[in-house]
Design a protein around this motif. Structure first.
Motif, PDB file in Angstrom:
ATOM      1  N   LEU A  71       0.667  -1.316   0.039  1.00 18.95           N
ATOM      2  CA  LEU A  71      -0.001   0.246   0.126  1.00 18.95           C
ATOM      3  C   LEU A  71       0.928   1.360  -0.010  1.00 18.95           C
ATOM      4  O   LEU A  71       0.466   2.290  -0.659  1.00 18.95           O
ATOM      5  N   ALA A  72       2.190   1.080   0.616  1.00 17.77           N
ATOM      6  CA  ALA A  72       2.783   2.332   0.437  1.00 17.77           C
ATOM      7  C   ALA A  72       3.456   2.860  -0.691  1.00 17.77           C
ATOM      8  O   ALA A  72       3.792   3.920  -0.837  1.00 17.77           O
ATOM      9  N   LYS A  73       3.164   1.913  -1.687  1.00 20.16           N
ATOM     10  CA  LYS A  73       3.750   2.124  -3.042  1.00 20.16           C
ATOM     11  C   LYS A  73       2.652   2.814  -3.730  1.00 20.16           C
ATOM     12  O   LYS A  73       2.881   3.464  -4.958  1.00 20.16           O
ATOM     13  N   ASP A  74       1.353   2.718  -3.317  1.00 22.28           N
ATOM     14  CA  ASP A  74       0.312   3.294  -4.051  1.00 22.28           C
ATOM     15  C   ASP A  74       0.370   4.928  -3.498  1.00 22.28           C
ATOM     16  O   ASP A  74       0.109   5.238  -2.360  1.00 22.28           O
ATOM     17  N   LYS A  75       0.665   5.673  -4.632  1.00 25.66           N
ATOM     18  CA  LYS A  75       0.774   7.133  -4.181  1.00 25.66           C
ATOM     19  C   LYS A  75      -0.698   7.616  -4.079  1.00 25.66           C
ATOM     20  O   LYS A  75      -0.706   9.087  -3.300  1.00 25.66           O
ATOM     21  N   ASN A  76      -1.560   7.244  -4.522  1.00 24.33           N
ATOM     22  CA  ASN A  76      -3.212   7.712  -3.962  1.00 24.33           C
ATOM     23  C   ASN A  76      -3.541   7.210  -2.596  1.00 24.33           C
ATOM     24  O   ASN A  76      -4.715   7.763  -2.437  1.00 24.33           O
ATOM     25  N   PHE A  77      -3.169   6.250  -2.089  1.00 25.26           N
ATOM     26  CA  PHE A  77      -3.599   5.637  -0.835  1.00 25.26           C
ATOM     27  C   PHE A  77      -3.764   6.570   0.195  1.00 25.26           C
ATOM     28  O   PHE A  77      -4.690   6.686   0.834  1.00 25.26           O
ATOM     29  N   ASN A  78      -2.811   7.598   0.561  1.00 29.65           N
ATOM     30  CA  ASN A  78      -3.071   8.489   1.395  1.00 29.65           C
ATOM     31  C   ASN A  78      -4.408   9.478   1.399  1.00 29.65           C
ATOM     32  O   ASN A  78      -4.665  10.154   2.012  1.00 29.65           O
ATOM     33  N   GLU A  79      -4.809   9.608  -0.036  1.00 31.73           N
ATOM     34  CA  GLU A  79      -5.804  10.304  -0.350  1.00 31.73           C
ATOM     35  C   GLU A  79      -7.289   9.812  -0.001  1.00 31.73           C
ATOM     36  O   GLU A  79      -8.407  10.435  -0.086  1.00 31.73           O
ATOM     37  N   LEU A  80      -7.284   8.518   0.274  1.00 36.50           N
ATOM     38  CA  LEU A  80      -8.515   7.633   0.826  1.00 36.50           C
ATOM     39  C   LEU A  80      -8.974   8.220   2.201  1.00 36.50           C
ATOM     40  O   LEU A  80      -8.154   8.486   2.978  1.00 36.50           O
ATOM     41  N   SER A  81     -10.314   7.718   2.403  1.00 37.81           N
ATOM     42  CA  SER A  81     -10.863   7.916   3.695  1.00 37.81           C
ATOM     43  C   SER A  81     -10.224   6.930   4.281  1.00 37.81           C
ATOM     44  O   SER A  81      -9.889   5.650   4.001  1.00 37.81           O
ATOM     45  N   SER A  82     -10.405   7.072   5.883  1.00 37.03           N
ATOM     46  CA  SER A  82      -9.897   6.051   6.755  1.00 37.03           C
ATOM     47  C   SER A  82     -10.338   4.527   6.291  1.00 37.03           C
ATOM     48  O   SER A  82      -9.918   3.477   6.492  1.00 37.03           O
ATOM     49  N   LYS A  83     -11.862   4.674   6.152  1.00 40.25           N
ATOM     50  CA  LYS A  83     -12.690   3.285   5.791  1.00 40.25           C
ATOM     51  C   LYS A  83     -12.197   2.786   4.598  1.00 40.25           C
ATOM     52  O   LYS A  83     -11.774   1.902   4.447  1.00 40.25           O
ATOM     53  N   GLU A  84     -11.966   3.435   3.433  1.00 40.11           N
ATOM     54  CA  GLU A  84     -11.182   3.166   2.320  1.00 40.11           C
ATOM     55  C   GLU A  84      -9.852   2.506   2.458  1.00 40.11           C
ATOM     56  O   GLU A  84      -9.499   1.404   1.829  1.00 40.11           O
ATOM     57  N   GLN A  85      -9.228   3.182   3.199  1.00 38.58           N
ATOM     58  CA  GLN A  85      -7.671   2.657   3.490  1.00 38.58           C
ATOM     59  C   GLN A  85      -7.820   1.312   4.355  1.00 38.58           C
ATOM     60  O   GLN A  85      -6.965   0.337   3.940  1.00 38.58           O
ATOM     61  N   HIS A  86      -8.436   1.166   5.328  1.00 33.53           N
ATOM     62  CA  HIS A  86      -8.748  -0.234   5.923  1.00 33.53           C
ATOM     63  C   HIS A  86      -9.283  -1.232   5.126  1.00 33.53           C
ATOM     64  O   HIS A  86      -8.910  -2.237   5.099  1.00 33.53           O
ATOM     65  N   LEU A  87     -10.354  -0.891   4.042  1.00 36.27           N
ATOM     66  CA  LEU A  87     -10.794  -1.883   3.168  1.00 36.27           C
ATOM     67  C   LEU A  87      -9.814  -2.406   1.950  1.00 36.27           C
ATOM     68  O   LEU A  87      -9.609  -3.580   1.918  1.00 36.27           O
ATOM     69  N   ALA A  88      -8.841  -1.386   1.655  1.00 37.11           N
ATOM     70  CA  ALA A  88      -7.695  -1.513   0.741  1.00 37.11           C
ATOM     71  C   ALA A  88      -6.673  -2.607   1.696  1.00 37.11           C
ATOM     72  O   ALA A  88      -6.357  -3.544   0.792  1.00 37.11           O
ATOM     73  N   PHE A  89      -6.519  -2.135   2.802  1.00 36.80           N
ATOM     74  CA  PHE A  89      -5.445  -3.017   3.481  1.00 36.80           C
ATOM     75  C   PHE A  89      -6.048  -4.521   3.708  1.00 36.80           C
ATOM     76  O   PHE A  89      -5.101  -5.339   3.553  1.00 36.80           O
ATOM     77  N   LEU A  90      -7.193  -4.560   3.887  1.00 37.36           N
ATOM     78  CA  LEU A  90      -7.785  -5.960   4.090  1.00 37.36           C
ATOM     79  C   LEU A  90      -7.836  -6.847   2.799  1.00 37.36           C
ATOM     80  O   LEU A  90      -7.439  -7.917   2.739  1.00 37.36           O
ATOM     81  N   TYR A  91      -8.027  -6.235   1.643  1.00 38.46           N
ATOM     82  CA  TYR A  91      -8.052  -6.873   0.541  1.00 38.46           C
ATOM     83  C   TYR A  91      -6.698  -7.290   0.183  1.00 38.46           C
ATOM     84  O   TYR A  91      -6.471  -8.514  -0.384  1.00 38.46           O
ATOM     85  N   VAL A  92      -5.839  -6.517   0.334  1.00 36.50           N
ATOM     86  CA  VAL A  92      -4.263  -6.750  -0.102  1.00 36.50           C
ATOM     87  C   VAL A  92      -3.808  -7.678   0.937  1.00 36.50           C
ATOM     88  O   VAL A  92      -3.106  -8.936   0.700  1.00 36.50           O
ATOM     89  N   LEU A  93      -4.290  -7.795   2.293  1.00 33.39           N
ATOM     90  CA  LEU A  93      -4.023  -8.697   3.190  1.00 33.39           C
ATOM     91  C   LEU A  93      -4.528 -10.067   2.760  1.00 33.39           C
ATOM     92  O   LEU A  93      -3.730 -11.131   2.993  1.00 33.39           O
TER      93      LEU A  93
END
Length: 216
Positions: A71-93
């Motif tokens: 996720l750290a390699k995704d330049k747009n990740f920090n622009e997501l909401s907390s909920k979207e970040q958590h979802l993205a993390f779970l799917y990558v996990l």
């Protein structure tokens, strides 16, 4: 497993522990078993891990660390909401652990009821830098002293629950896991709504300041 002449680093020990299961159909029960399997020395193991339990917890944490690196390699990740970040993390996990599903199923059967293992995993995971798990603004002094973050702990425990569900999921292409992640994340963020948390923290800050004034 082929014997190695070089000294193992932490990643080598993690890989060897997994390979022991794939070769013998069971987890290495202790350090001695793992040393025999790898032809390594006890002192080399102790350089990286105090005991076999800490190696096991490090394996679980490695999935989280690898997911955060992706996720750290995704330049747009920090622009997501907390909920979207958590979802993205779970799917990558879930994608990361899919490569070790057989190993994790065996570890789950052996370790899920071991309170020491669960404690070690949670303790290690709570040290990770999960940006969307940070508490914004004022934080009770006791949490600072104990280096605790209950918000991050909630997200970490939710991720562990998703892993356990994934391992039990027999649906096609893990569709039930996708639904579980979506529904539980939605519920989680409704229950931990930022405005509600901020109101509770403001109340806590007021009560804390009043108690200090009363006893000073």
């Amino acid at each position: 497993m082929a014997k190695r002449t070089k000294k193992f680093n932490a990643k080598d020990w993690i890989k060897a522990y997994k390979e022991h299961l794939l070769q013998y159909g069971e987890l290495a029960k202790d350090i001695k078993t793992l040393l025999h399997f790898t032809d390594q020395h006890f002192v080399d193991f102790k350089t990286h891990f105090e005991d076999i339990e800490l190696l096991e917890s490090a394996i679980v944490c490695s999935y989280f660390e690898e997911s955060l690196k992706v996720l750290a390699k995704d330049k747009n990740f920090n622009e997501l909401s907390s909920k979207e970040q958590h979802l993205a993390f779970l799917y990558v996990l879930m994608e990361v652990i899919s490569n070790d599903e057989i190993f994790l199923e065996s570890m789950q059967q052996d370790k899920i009821k071991d309170p020491g293992f669960i404690f070690n995993v949670q303790k290690k995971l709570n040290k990770l830098n999960i940006n969307w798990g940070e508490i914004e603004g004022w934080k009770p002094e006791i949490l600072e002293k104990l280096n605790l973050n209950p918000k991050q702990s909630i997200y970490v425990n939710h991720a562990i629950t998703c892993i356990l569900f994934y391992l039990k999921d027999k649906s096609e292409e893990k569709q039930d896991t996708d639904a579980f992640i979506e529904k539980t994340t939605d519920l989680l963020f409704k229950l931990s709504d930022t405005s509600t948390l901020n109101s509770m923290l403001d109340l806590g800050k007021f009560m804390y300041s009043r108690s200090k004034a009363s006893f000073s």
